[in-house]
Design a protein around this motif. Structure first.
Motif, mmCIF file in Angstrom:
data_model
loop_
_atom_site.group_PDB
_atom_site.id
_atom_site.type_symbol
_atom_site.label_atom_id
_atom_site.label_comp_id
_atom_site.label_asym_id
_atom_site.label_seq_id
_atom_site.Cartn_x
_atom_site.Cartn_y
_atom_site.Cartn_z
ATOM 1 N N ASN A 33 -5.637 -0.138 1.239
ATOM 2 C CA ASN A 33 -5.971 -0.880 0.020
ATOM 3 C C ASN A 33 -4.805 -0.906 -0.960
ATOM 4 O O ASN A 33 -4.968 -0.722 -2.167
ATOM 5 C CB ASN A 33 -7.206 -0.264 -0.650
ATOM 6 C CG ASN A 33 -7.879 -1.223 -1.614
ATOM 7 O OD1 ASN A 33 -7.557 -2.415 -1.665
ATOM 8 N ND2 ASN A 33 -8.801 -0.704 -2.403
ATOM 9 N N GLY A 34 -3.595 -1.095 -0.439
ATOM 10 C CA GLY A 34 -2.413 -1.216 -1.288
ATOM 11 C C GLY A 34 -1.795 0.088 -1.711
ATOM 12 O O GLY A 34 -0.747 0.112 -2.368
ATOM 13 N N ASN A 35 -2.409 1.204 -1.364
ATOM 14 C CA ASN A 35 -1.881 2.526 -1.725
ATOM 15 C C ASN A 35 -1.300 3.198 -0.483
ATOM 16 O O ASN A 35 -1.905 3.162 0.599
ATOM 17 C CB ASN A 35 -2.979 3.405 -2.319
ATOM 18 C CG ASN A 35 -3.564 2.803 -3.579
ATOM 19 O OD1 ASN A 35 -2.823 2.433 -4.490
ATOM 20 N ND2 ASN A 35 -4.886 2.685 -3.634
ATOM 21 N N SER A 36 -0.113 3.813 -0.641
ATOM 22 C CA SER A 36 0.589 4.356 0.524
ATOM 23 C C SER A 36 0.963 5.819 0.350
ATOM 24 O O SER A 36 1.070 6.322 -0.779
ATOM 25 C CB SER A 36 1.873 3.547 0.791
ATOM 26 O OG SER A 36 1.584 2.185 1.008
ATOM 27 N N PHE A 37 1.161 6.478 1.468
ATOM 28 C CA PHE A 37 1.749 7.813 1.488
ATOM 29 C C PHE A 37 2.479 7.975 2.814
ATOM 30 O O PHE A 37 2.244 7.214 3.771
ATOM 31 C CB PHE A 37 0.704 8.907 1.278
ATOM 32 C CG PHE A 37 -0.221 9.135 2.430
ATOM 33 C CD1 PHE A 37 -0.104 10.264 3.238
ATOM 34 C CD2 PHE A 37 -1.248 8.226 2.727
ATOM 35 C CE1 PHE A 37 -0.970 10.486 4.300
ATOM 36 C CE2 PHE A 37 -2.119 8.442 3.773
ATOM 37 C CZ PHE A 37 -1.983 9.572 4.573
ATOM 38 N N VAL A 75 -4.173 8.903 0.605
ATOM 39 C CA VAL A 75 -4.888 7.883 -0.178
ATOM 40 C C VAL A 75 -6.207 7.476 0.458
ATOM 41 O O VAL A 75 -6.830 6.496 0.027
ATOM 42 C CB VAL A 75 -3.999 6.637 -0.387
ATOM 43 C CG1 VAL A 75 -2.780 6.984 -1.213
ATOM 44 C CG2 VAL A 75 -3.596 6.023 0.958
ATOM 45 N N ASP A 102 -0.968 13.668 -1.230
ATOM 46 C CA ASP A 102 -1.025 12.289 -1.724
ATOM 47 C C ASP A 102 -1.755 11.360 -0.756
ATOM 48 O O ASP A 102 -1.623 10.134 -0.838
ATOM 49 C CB ASP A 102 0.379 11.757 -2.004
ATOM 50 C CG ASP A 102 1.298 11.855 -0.785
ATOM 51 O OD1 ASP A 102 0.912 12.522 0.195
ATOM 52 O OD2 ASP A 102 2.403 11.264 -0.823
ATOM 53 N N SER A 110 -10.264 -1.806 2.534
ATOM 54 C CA SER A 110 -9.729 -0.482 2.879
ATOM 55 C C SER A 110 -9.217 -0.436 4.316
ATOM 56 O O SER A 110 -9.437 0.522 5.051
ATOM 57 C CB SER A 110 -10.800 0.600 2.668
ATOM 58 O OG SER A 110 -11.198 0.646 1.318
ATOM 59 N N THR A 115 -0.871 3.025 4.781
ATOM 60 C CA THR A 115 -1.306 2.278 3.598
ATOM 61 C C THR A 115 -2.788 1.941 3.722
ATOM 62 O O THR A 115 -3.255 1.513 4.784
ATOM 63 C CB THR A 115 -0.498 0.982 3.440
ATOM 64 O OG1 THR A 115 0.890 1.306 3.333
ATOM 65 C CG2 THR A 115 -0.930 0.207 2.204
#
Length: 456
Positions: free
Chosen positions: A131-135, A159, A157, A185, A129
């Protein structure tokens, strides 16, 4: 007796006679064909020259359409090693004192060390993860650190994480770096084992080591503190981007922003020069040389006359910029009686100093700006499928039609030659027979009794 060679019966040089008669009809017509082909080729070459001149003019217009080239800023940071800067046309001239307190840093974390980076690690998955975005990346039972790094970097994907392997005296470990600086980040990792606990042992809580903490940049502009997630700082000064390269709060860098008047003059002169070059090309392609009684390839051409007329009309138009009306003459660009442009330097200098917005708007105002309208005009001629392409297609058709006429005429001449040979050969046979009959009559008369032969 049958004749075996042309002209034997009559004594005439039939080959020469037929050749002269055929040439009398063929040579003038072929000269017309040649002249027509030469004219078409000259027009094709001339229209190519015109298209090239228009394209070159269009290149000059591209620099003026958006206004950036006309409203440039010169930026100076002296010999500072702490920052560089760029400024767009919205920035204002001025001087600023800048101190860089700290640079932004990207977050870096690493798993535990292993002896062999090519050996299998474990089985399961890693959830990353930023900054709140995950893969998520699956880890196969046979996957090594090298495989895991490759799968992270190639994930569609992904991020914003880059995986590398660092090998030190302590062994090899997978290092995860955020692609973006700043505290927003930071990287977090969740290890999910399906068999055993190898992934958690390497990347789980307490095992994932922070190598570099995420850090925002801090810069002071005229004593005012600005914090930014990255080392590219925008918004602190209107229209200015600061690129921070080093930090020392005790060191002050001076940023100076000014209107780049030389760039404005260069681009205005470039427009004038390219316009005059286009007019010169048109003049050469359409001139008539009275001394030689010779017309250029496009002399009197309606399309070229239309281009020239539209150009002259456009450069004399006024453009509404805000609440005022501006023309080329107002900024020091003047036209002579031949349609050529020149720059009045003192008048241009005054316009740059007092009405830079008017200069920019004159050329780049959407839809009505001079550079915008001229570019639209030129594009209609030079684009694929445009008016010049249509004209070239017409020339190609003319050339094909001429080739067909040549072929038909050549066949006609072959038939004429064959017909003349047939007629002259028929005459030759008749004359030969008549000569034989005449000779026989004379011999018969000479052999009659009582005929006294003239001995001569």
């Amino acid at each position: 007796m049958a004749l075996t060679a042309t002209g034997i019966g009559s004594g005439l040089d039939i080959n020469t006679i037929v050749g002269v008669l055929v040439d009398a009809e063929k040579v003038p017509k072929e000269a017309i064909f040649d002249k027509t082909e030469e004219t078409i080729d000259a027009k094709v070459s001339a229209i190519g020259t015109l298209k090239s001149a228009l394209s070159n003019f269009q290149d000059a217009l591209e620099k003026l359409k958006d206004g950036e080239s006309l409203n440039q800023r010169s930026v100076s940071t002296g010999e500072s090693t702490y920052l560089t800067a760029t400024a767009d046309k919205t920035s204002q001239s001025g001087s600023y004192n800048i101190q860089v307190e700290q640079l932004a840093l990207a977050h870096k974390v690493a798993g535990t060390n292993v002896t062999d980076p090519t050996a299998a690690v474990g089985e399961g998955s890693l959830d990353l993860t930023v900054n709140g975005n995950s893969f998520s990346v699956n880890v196969g039972a046979a996957d090594s650190l090298e495989d895991i790094a490759a799968n992270i970097n190639s994930a569609e994907d992904n991020v914003g994480v880059t995986a590398t392997i660092i090998t030190s005296d302590a062994g090899s470990r997978l290092v995860l770096s955020s692609d973006t600086e700043g505290t927003d980040s930071q990287i977090s990792v969740v290890a999910n084992d399906t068999t055993g606990s190898a992934l958690n042992d390497m990347f789980g809580v307490g095992n994932l080591e922070e190598l570099q903490g995420a850090q925002d940049s801090i810069v002071h502009v005229d004593g005012q503190k600005i914090t930014s997630q990255t080392n590219e700082v925008t918004g602190a000064i209107t229209g200015v981007t600061l690129n921070l390269t080093d930090a020392d709060l005790s060191k002050t860098s001076t940023l100076k922003i000014e209107l780049d008047t030389e760039a404005v003059k260069t681009n205005v002169q470039g427009f004038v020069d390219s316009y005059n070059s286009l007019i010169n090309s048109i003049d050469k392609l359409t001139k008539y040389d009275s001394d030689k009684d010779e017309a250029a390839a496009l002399q009197g051409d309606s399309m070229v006359r239309s281009i020239e007329s539209q150009l002259r009309n456009m450069i004399s138009d006024r453009v509404t910029v805000g609440s005022e009306s501006v023309a080329l003459y107002d900024i020091g660009i003047e036209a002579d009686r031949y349609g050529k442009l020149s720059v009045n330097s003192s008048k241009l200098d005054s316009a740059i100093e007092t009405n830079m917005a008017g200069i920019e708007g004159l050329f780049s105002t959407e839809s009505t700006g001079l550079a915008v309208r001229l570019d639209d005009l030129v594009e209609g001629y030079v684009k694929t499928g445009g008016l010049i392409d249509s004209r070239n297609n017409a020339y190609t058709s003319d050339k094909q039609r001429l080739d067909s006429q040549r072929e038909a005429f050549s066949l006609k001449m072959e038939l004429l030659e064959a017909r003349l040979f047939k007629q002259f050969n028929a005459m030759d046979l008749v004359v030969g027979k008549l000569n034989q009959q005449s000779s026989g009559i004379v011999n018969g008369l000479n052999s009659l009794p009582g005929v006294i032969k003239n001995s001569g």
